[in-house]
Write an enzyme that holds these catalytic residues in place. Structure first.
Site, PDB file in Angstrom:
ATOM      1  N   GLY A  11       0.790  -1.239   0.000  1.00  0.00           N
ATOM      2  CA  GLY A  11       0.000   0.000   0.000  1.00  0.00           C
ATOM      3  C   GLY A  11       0.815   1.278   0.000  1.00  0.00           C
ATOM      4  O   GLY A  11       0.337   2.320   0.456  1.00  0.00           O
ATOM      5  N   ASN A  13       1.596   3.016  -2.601  1.00  0.00           N
ATOM      6  CA  ASN A  13       0.921   3.967  -3.499  1.00  0.00           C
ATOM      7  C   ASN A  13      -0.308   4.579  -2.828  1.00  0.00           C
ATOM      8  O   ASN A  13      -0.597   5.759  -3.017  1.00  0.00           O
ATOM      9  CB  ASN A  13       0.537   3.287  -4.819  1.00  0.00           C
ATOM     10  CG  ASN A  13       1.704   3.230  -5.788  1.00  0.00           C
ATOM     11  OD1 ASN A  13       2.114   4.253  -6.325  1.00  0.00           O
ATOM     12  ND2 ASN A  13       2.276   2.046  -5.981  1.00  0.00           N
ATOM     13  N   ARG A  87      -5.478  -8.794  -8.620  1.00  0.00           N
ATOM     14  CA  ARG A  87      -6.573  -9.611  -9.126  1.00  0.00           C
ATOM     15  C   ARG A  87      -6.860  -9.207 -10.557  1.00  0.00           C
ATOM     16  O   ARG A  87      -6.792  -8.021 -10.900  1.00  0.00           O
ATOM     17  CB  ARG A  87      -7.857  -9.364  -8.318  1.00  0.00           C
ATOM     18  CG  ARG A  87      -7.760  -9.673  -6.862  1.00  0.00           C
ATOM     19  CD  ARG A  87      -8.425 -10.953  -6.440  1.00  0.00           C
ATOM     20  NE  ARG A  87      -9.604 -11.327  -7.146  1.00  0.00           N
ATOM     21  CZ  ARG A  87      -9.966 -12.602  -7.341  1.00  0.00           C
ATOM     22  NH1 ARG A  87      -9.200 -13.577  -6.884  1.00  0.00           N
ATOM     23  NH2 ARG A  87     -11.065 -12.904  -7.992  1.00  0.00           N
ATOM     24  N   LEU A  89      -9.646  -8.590 -13.131  1.00  0.00           N
ATOM     25  CA  LEU A  89     -11.067  -8.242 -12.996  1.00  0.00           C
ATOM     26  C   LEU A  89     -11.857  -8.731 -14.204  1.00  0.00           C
ATOM     27  O   LEU A  89     -11.351  -8.755 -15.329  1.00  0.00           O
ATOM     28  CB  LEU A  89     -11.194  -6.729 -12.850  1.00  0.00           C
ATOM     29  CG  LEU A  89     -10.551  -6.180 -11.562  1.00  0.00           C
ATOM     30  CD1 LEU A  89     -10.308  -4.677 -11.664  1.00  0.00           C
ATOM     31  CD2 LEU A  89     -11.405  -6.507 -10.345  1.00  0.00           C
ATOM     32  N   ASN A 103      -5.142   2.277 -12.941  1.00  0.00           N
ATOM     33  CA  ASN A 103      -4.195   1.298 -12.401  1.00  0.00           C
ATOM     34  C   ASN A 103      -2.791   1.850 -12.587  1.00  0.00           C
ATOM     35  O   ASN A 103      -2.537   2.679 -13.465  1.00  0.00           O
ATOM     36  CB  ASN A 103      -4.325  -0.034 -13.152  1.00  0.00           C
ATOM     37  CG  ASN A 103      -3.416  -1.108 -12.575  1.00  0.00           C
ATOM     38  OD1 ASN A 103      -3.298  -1.255 -11.354  1.00  0.00           O
ATOM     39  ND2 ASN A 103      -2.748  -1.854 -13.440  1.00  0.00           N
ATOM     40  N   THR A 137      -8.948  -1.230 -18.861  1.00  0.00           N
ATOM     41  CA  THR A 137      -9.869  -1.796 -19.849  1.00  0.00           C
ATOM     42  C   THR A 137      -9.829  -3.314 -19.688  1.00  0.00           C
ATOM     43  O   THR A 137      -9.108  -3.829 -18.832  1.00  0.00           O
ATOM     44  CB  THR A 137      -9.452  -1.429 -21.286  1.00  0.00           C
ATOM     45  OG1 THR A 137      -8.145  -1.978 -21.525  1.00  0.00           O
ATOM     46  CG2 THR A 137      -9.428   0.072 -21.507  1.00  0.00           C
ATOM     47  N   ASP A 141      -3.488  -4.907 -18.245  1.00  0.00           N
ATOM     48  CA  ASP A 141      -2.389  -3.947 -18.375  1.00  0.00           C
ATOM     49  C   ASP A 141      -2.343  -3.336 -19.780  1.00  0.00           C
ATOM     50  O   ASP A 141      -1.283  -2.900 -20.242  1.00  0.00           O
ATOM     51  CB  ASP A 141      -1.028  -4.591 -18.050  1.00  0.00           C
ATOM     52  CG  ASP A 141      -0.973  -5.152 -16.635  1.00  0.00           C
ATOM     53  OD1 ASP A 141      -1.592  -4.558 -15.747  1.00  0.00           O
ATOM     54  OD2 ASP A 141      -0.318  -6.188 -16.433  1.00  0.00           O
ATOM     55  N   GLU A 170       6.631   5.963  -8.923  1.00  0.00           N
ATOM     56  CA  GLU A 170       5.191   5.659  -8.898  1.00  0.00           C
ATOM     57  C   GLU A 170       4.479   6.629  -7.966  1.00  0.00           C
ATOM     58  O   GLU A 170       3.376   7.092  -8.246  1.00  0.00           O
ATOM     59  CB  GLU A 170       4.945   4.223  -8.429  1.00  0.00           C
ATOM     60  CG  GLU A 170       5.412   3.171  -9.410  1.00  0.00           C
ATOM     61  CD  GLU A 170       5.037   1.757  -8.989  1.00  0.00           C
ATOM     62  OE1 GLU A 170       3.997   1.575  -8.334  1.00  0.00           O
ATOM     63  OE2 GLU A 170       5.804   0.826  -9.312  1.00  0.00           O
TER      64      GLU A 170
END
Ligand code: GRF
Length: 213
Positions: A11, A13, A87, A89, A103, A137, A141, A170
């Site tokens: 965590g 980010n 995960r 999606l 993301n 989307t 990635d 990041e």
């Protein structure tokens, strides 16, 4: 803007978003599929509501994502921020949040989609590596990239050293993109192209400097 952050682990980010007190967002919830995720502690420390939704309690990806969808509904997020959410999606879930889900991926997309990006970049002999923030989307990635940060690969790098250098960047680029989105400056248009201040981004924006940071 109400935001939900999805995590699975450390965590950092998420922390970068929490630390930017001037972002025009309110993190309404942090959701983790891993009960032991350190990011949950970070969220609680910041007074943010947390939820654990363990994938182990669901028989299928569809069932898990339906539960996640229902959980998120409660918080009415205008933006879903995936921050180390490990995960894949379902298309249904992705479609539901089309244009409202970001993301961050630790490579210069489209290079090195998927896992172990730092090791793969080293093995490929890359001299420059980095991170990308993109709209999510259905393609893993593969969504349109908004902003990238480039970092040099240095002699003596191993995956851990390189990962740390990338992670540092990041923490710069993710809050920036979240800010644009929350300000209403960034959106995904009907043709699936990211637009900043109305202008189509034909290429990902680059964090200006090439830096060791
Ligand atoms: C980051 O490298 C991010 O790019 C990737 O997963 C990692 C998450 O790190 N998607 P953290 O949990 O934010 O520290």
């Amino acid at each position: 803007m109400p935001v939900a952050v999805l995590i699975s682990g450390n965590g950092s980010n998420l922390q970068a978003l929490i630390d930017r007190a001037d972002l025009p967002i309110r993190i309404r919830a942090v959701v983790s599929n891993e009960p032991g995720a350190f990011g949950l502690k970070r969220a609680r420390r910041a007074g943010i509501e947390t939820r654990v939704l363990s994938h182990r309690d669901y028989r299928s990806r569809e069932a898990y994502d339906a539960a996640l969808d229902a959980l998120l509904d409660e918080f009415e997020p205008g933006l879903i921020v995936l921050a180390g959410f490990m995960r894949i999606l379902t298309p249904t879930f992705v479609a539901r949040f089309r244009g409202r889900m970001l993301n961050i991926h630790p490579s210069l997309l489209p290079r090195f989609r998927g896992l172990h990006t730092h090791r793969r970049a080293l093995e490929a002999g890359e001299t420059v590596h980095g991170a990308s923030v993109h709209f999510v989307t259905e393609e893993l990635d593969g969504g349109p990239v908004v902003l990238q940060a480039r970092v040099p690969v240095l002699p003596g790098d191993d995956p851990e050293k390189l990962a740390a250098r990338v992670l540092n960047r990041e923490h710069r680029i993710y809050p920036q993109v979240v800010r644009w989105f929350a300000q209403g400056r960034l959106r995904l248009d009907a043709a699936g192209r990211p637009r900043l201040d109305g202008q189509v981004l034909k290429h990902p924006l680059q964090l200006a400097e090439l830096t060791v940071g």
